[in-house]
Design a protein around this motif. Structure first.
Motif, short mmCIF file in Angstrom:
data_model
loop_
_atom_site.label_atom_id
_atom_site.label_comp_id
_atom_site.label_asym_id
_atom_site.label_seq_id
_atom_site.Cartn_x
_atom_site.Cartn_y
_atom_site.Cartn_z
N ARG B 38 44.04 -30.82 -81.87
CA ARG B 38 45.34 -31.33 -81.45
C ARG B 38 46.36 -30.20 -81.51
NH1 ARG B 38 45.59 -36.91 -81.30
NH2 ARG B 38 43.89 -38.00 -82.36
N PRO B 39 47.43 -30.28 -80.74
CA PRO B 39 48.47 -29.23 -80.79
C PRO B 39 48.96 -29.00 -82.21
CG PRO B 39 48.86 -30.71 -78.95
CD PRO B 39 47.73 -31.32 -79.73
N GLY B 40 48.90 -27.76 -82.65
CA GLY B 40 49.34 -27.41 -84.00
C GLY B 40 48.33 -27.72 -85.08
N GLY B 41 47.20 -28.27 -84.70
CA GLY B 41 46.20 -28.67 -85.70
C GLY B 41 44.99 -27.77 -85.72
N GLN B 80 44.19 -41.50 -72.55
CA GLN B 80 45.40 -42.00 -73.21
C GLN B 80 46.17 -40.81 -73.75
OE1 GLN B 80 43.96 -44.74 -76.20
NE2 GLN B 80 43.07 -46.13 -74.68
N THR B 81 47.42 -41.03 -74.08
CA THR B 81 48.24 -39.91 -74.58
C THR B 81 47.68 -39.35 -75.88
OG1 THR B 81 49.74 -41.49 -75.62
CG2 THR B 81 50.36 -40.68 -73.43
N THR B 82 46.94 -40.15 -76.60
CA THR B 82 46.34 -39.67 -77.85
C THR B 82 45.18 -38.70 -77.61
OG1 THR B 82 44.96 -41.65 -77.86
CG2 THR B 82 46.96 -41.69 -79.21
N ASP B 83 44.75 -38.58 -76.36
CA ASP B 83 43.66 -37.66 -76.04
C ASP B 83 44.15 -36.22 -75.86
OD1 ASP B 83 42.22 -40.20 -73.92
OD2 ASP B 83 41.72 -39.71 -76.00
N VAL B 84 45.45 -36.03 -75.88
CA VAL B 84 46.03 -34.70 -75.68
C VAL B 84 45.49 -33.72 -76.71
CG1 VAL B 84 48.17 -33.40 -75.97
CG2 VAL B 84 48.13 -35.44 -74.54
#
Lengths: 117, 115
Positions: B38-41, B80-84
């Motif tokens: 994930r971004p930043g992760g 879904q947006t959570t797939d970003v």
């Protein structure tokens, strides 16, 4: 699931100083840990393999005298960036390996963002 | 050392559209792993594929390993947006043979999902 922690999560240091990053496996023992470096929007690049009780194995192009790795116990590996320079600024991520049967899984720490000014 | 090519580098989709990322190797692989960052992760292990032609599903995610064990794909249905995030494949650094833990990561595919 297996949990790996890293400390610190962020560090800012001045050019020429050294920084130590810790990687711990919290609920399992890891004889092998790996250290990666990741630049923005790029992939993970393996820097070295850290083996408990023995010297680390460095990837080609990684200076072992600059990136000191110590794997003193089955749950802790440390990476010390010596005489840091701005080009060392990056996201450093460790992972600890567990083995399930004949397959290996790596669990990653949350990473340490190093900024050298 | 082992190398793996991953495409595309970027993928922008509307929420509800499907998404696929591909990894290709010039040599036969003993296994291939997939990670999501994930971004930043940090990278999170998703799955490992070992068998020729293997297909595994995790809810809306479908993972495939080619018959020749040289390529793999990750397909997300109805994003879904959570797939970003960035999706990476990773292969053993020593070509062919048994994995000893060292991994070479693909370049990653950065997925953005527009609501």
């Amino acid at each position: 699931g297996a949990v790996v922690s890293q400390h610190p999560s962020r560090v800012i240091c001045k050019s020429g100083t050294s920084v130590k990053i810790e990687c711990r496996s919290l609920d399992f023992q890891a004889t092998t840990m790996f250290w990666y470096r990741q630049f923005p929007k790029q992939s993970l690049m393996l820097m070295a393999t850290s083996n408990e009780g023995s010297k680390a194995t460095y990837e080609q192009g990684v200076e072992k005298d600059k990136f000191l790795i110590n794997h003193a116990s089955l749950t802790l590996s440390t990476l010390t960036v010596t005489s840091a320079h701005p080009e060392d600024s990056s996201f450093y991520i460790c992972s600890a390996m567990t083995r399930t049967g004949s397959s290996y899984e790596q669990y990653f720490g949350p990473g340490t963002r190093l900024t050298v000014t | 050392g082992q190398q793996v090519m991953q495409i595309p580098q970027y993928q922008h989709v509307q929420e509800g559209e499907d998404f696929t990322t591909y990894c290709n190797s010039s040599t036969t692989l003993s296994n291939i792993q997939w990670y999501k960052q994930r971004p930043g992760g940090h990278p999170v292990f998703l799955i490992q594929l070992v068998k020729s032609g293997e297909v595994k599903k995790q809810k809306r995610l479908t993972f495939q390993f080619g018959e020749a064990k040289k390529n793999s794909s990750l397909h997300i249905t109805a994003t879904q947006t959570t797939d970003v995030g960035t999706y990476f494949c990773a292969v053993p650094s020593n070509a062919g043979g048994t994995s000893y833990g060292k991994l070479t990561f693909g370049q990653g595919t950065i997925l953005t999902v527009h609501p």
